[in-house]
Design a protein around this motif. Structure first.
Motif, short mmCIF file in Angstrom:
data_model
loop_
_atom_site.label_atom_id
_atom_site.label_comp_id
_atom_site.label_asym_id
_atom_site.label_seq_id
_atom_site.Cartn_x
_atom_site.Cartn_y
_atom_site.Cartn_z
N SER A 1 0.83 -1.21 0.00
CA SER A 1 0.00 0.00 0.00
C SER A 1 0.86 1.25 0.00
N ALA A 2 1.99 1.22 0.75
CA ALA A 2 2.86 2.38 0.82
C ALA A 2 3.45 2.71 -0.55
N LYS A 3 3.74 1.66 -1.33
CA LYS A 3 4.31 1.88 -2.67
C LYS A 3 3.28 2.50 -3.61
N LYS A 4 1.99 2.17 -3.42
CA LYS A 4 0.94 2.66 -4.31
C LYS A 4 0.37 4.00 -3.86
N SER A 5 0.66 4.39 -2.61
CA SER A 5 0.07 5.61 -2.07
C SER A 5 0.96 6.82 -2.33
N GLU A 6 0.35 8.00 -2.12
CA GLU A 6 1.08 9.25 -2.27
C GLU A 6 0.67 10.19 -1.15
N GLY A 7 1.54 11.16 -0.90
CA GLY A 7 1.23 12.20 0.06
C GLY A 7 1.12 11.68 1.48
N VAL B 1 4.60 0.60 8.60
CA VAL B 1 5.61 -0.41 8.29
C VAL B 1 6.71 -0.40 9.35
N ASP B 2 7.14 0.78 9.74
CA ASP B 2 8.18 0.88 10.77
C ASP B 2 7.72 0.24 12.09
N GLU B 3 6.48 0.54 12.48
CA GLU B 3 5.97 -0.01 13.72
C GLU B 3 5.80 -1.52 13.64
N LEU B 4 5.37 -1.99 12.45
CA LEU B 4 5.25 -3.43 12.26
C LEU B 4 6.62 -4.11 12.29
N SER B 5 7.65 -3.43 11.79
CA SER B 5 9.01 -3.97 11.86
C SER B 5 9.46 -4.10 13.31
N LYS C 1 0.81 7.93 2.08
CA LYS C 1 2.10 7.21 1.95
C LYS C 1 2.91 7.31 3.24
N ASP C 2 2.94 8.53 3.84
CA ASP C 2 3.67 8.72 5.10
C ASP C 2 3.10 7.84 6.21
#
Length: 414
Positions: free
Chosen positions: A241-247, A257-261, A250-251
């Protein structure tokens, strides 16, 4: 309950040891009193015999050759031959005037009343009351009722057979020695009983801790397995989703993703803690491995303006390289996270140890609880990092000493 019972037993043992000490002191006092009483009783026998010289004219009779047979009868009537070995008379200068038993005496200083132990027996000395012996002003005896005794009698002495006294001493001191040895034996029994209790209590504590950790390990493993697959799926979807999102979307997706990591790392900690760990030892350069691990934490350290200083000698050890890197990573990450900003973490390597030190920001952890599973003073984290370190080092046969005072110190000993 067990600990309370052990503490009560320790108090009872301490009370018993104090009572034993009092028994020894009481026996010592009793022994001293018994020996003193026996000695005084023997001395009184001698003084009683010497008192006979103060009555009538017995001292003069003893010194007059004409009355020697009569004197022997007096000795027989007034003394116990089994107790008194010899009677003596001395003048003012200490010269011996009479030695009835011909037993030689060591040189003693005469005094008004003296009791002294000699090799021959117990010697008692008494000053003779010259008034009862008809002494003249010039210090010489008168020719009194036919007696011709020009010598001046000043002191009388009696040598007493002290074999009975020595028997009493031997008996009393022997009994006292037996009492002391018995109390020492009891003290040793009490001491080793307390040591055994401490050892048993520590073993019970370690067994209870091991059982608790084993249960937590099983729980961690099950929970991590249940979370791992759905967590990986969610993380993959949000990354897509992050790759397909903008603005802004996306942030937000990237932050998720960071929190899931981070959550994935926590799950990995649970997996590591719950899983059986096996090691394969090879020769490892500890200095090189530590520097490589420090490089992995460059970003974490830079975020807080912290420097990691690695120094020491080139040391090679037999260890599982990946597992030792995990140990070093956990220790250094813990040090970076616990340190205040703009400080440093120090790593010093020697042939026998590796020491990590850092200042502590915030709450100082309790030293005895560090390494206990799920114990942490940080707002994030599982508290399993140090617990995993301890497990890996134990499998290697290495030691870990932790201390939290002004600074946090973690010392690995090889």
């Amino acid at each position: 309950m067990e600990k309370r019972t052990a503490n009560k037993l320790k108090i009872l043992i301490a009370a018993a040891m104090v009572l034993n000490l009092l028994v020894v002191l009481a026996q010592m006092y009793n022994t001293a009193a018994t020996v003193k009483s026996a000695k005084n009783s023997l001395a009184l026998t001698g003084f009683a015999a010497l008192s006979t010289f103060e009555g009538g004219r017995r001292a003069m009779m003893a010194l007059d050759p004409d009355y020697s047979p009569r004197f022997k009868e007096i000795l027989k009537d007034t003394t116990d031959s089994s107790t008194i070995r010899s009677l003596y008379l001395f003048d003012e200068k200490g010269e011996m005037l009479l030695n009835s038993g011909d037993v030689d005496l060591p040189k003693v200083e005469l005094s008004k009343r003296l009791v002294v132990q000699t090799a021959e027996g117990l010697l008692v000395i008494k000053r003779i009351n010259q008034h009862h012996m008809g002494m003249g002003r010039m210090g010489r005896m008168h020719n009194y009722d036919g007696f011709n005794t020009p010598q001046t009698v000043a002191y009388g002495g009696a040598l007493l057979d002290s074999s009975g006294l020595e028997s009493i001493k031997a008996s009393q001191y022997g009994f006292l020695t037996g009492v002391v040895l018995l109390q020492i034996l009891l003290a040793a029994v009490f001491y080793y009983t307390i040591r055994f209790m401490r050892h048993s209590t520590e073993q019970s504590r370690q067994l209870e801790l091991a059982e608790r950790e084993a249960q937590m390990g099983k729980m961690s493993l099950v929970m991590a397995h249940e979370l791992k697959n759905p967590l990986s799926s969610v993380k993959g979807l949000i990354e897509f989703s992050a790759k397909k999102s903008e603005g802004a979307a996306k942030d937000i997706a990237e932050r998720c993703v960071d929190e899931l990591s981070r959550l994935d790392r926590i799950v990995n900690d649970f997996l590591t803690y719950g899983r059986d760990i096996s090691i394969e030892k090879t020769e490892v350069s500890l200095l090189e491995l530590t520097k490589k691990t420090a490089e992995l934490l460059t970003a974490d350290a830079a975020a807080k303006s912290i420097t990691i200083n690695v120094s020491g000698t080139e040391t090679r050890i037999k260890a599982d390289s990946p597992k030792m890197m995990q140990v070093l990573f956990n220790l250094l990450l813990n040090a970076v996270q616990a340190s205040p900003e703009n400080t440093s973490v120090s790593v010093v390597i020697s042939p026998h140890s590796l020491i990590v030190t850092n200042r502590i920001a915030g709450t100082v952890p309790e030293t005895e609880k560090i390494g206990t599973p799920f114990y942490t003073t940080k707002t994030v984290g599982t508290g399993l990092g140090i617990a995993i370190v301890k497990r890996i080092l134990t499998l290697h046969g290495f030691g870990l000493n932790l201390s939290a005072k002004d600074v946090f110190t973690a010392e690995i000993t090889f």
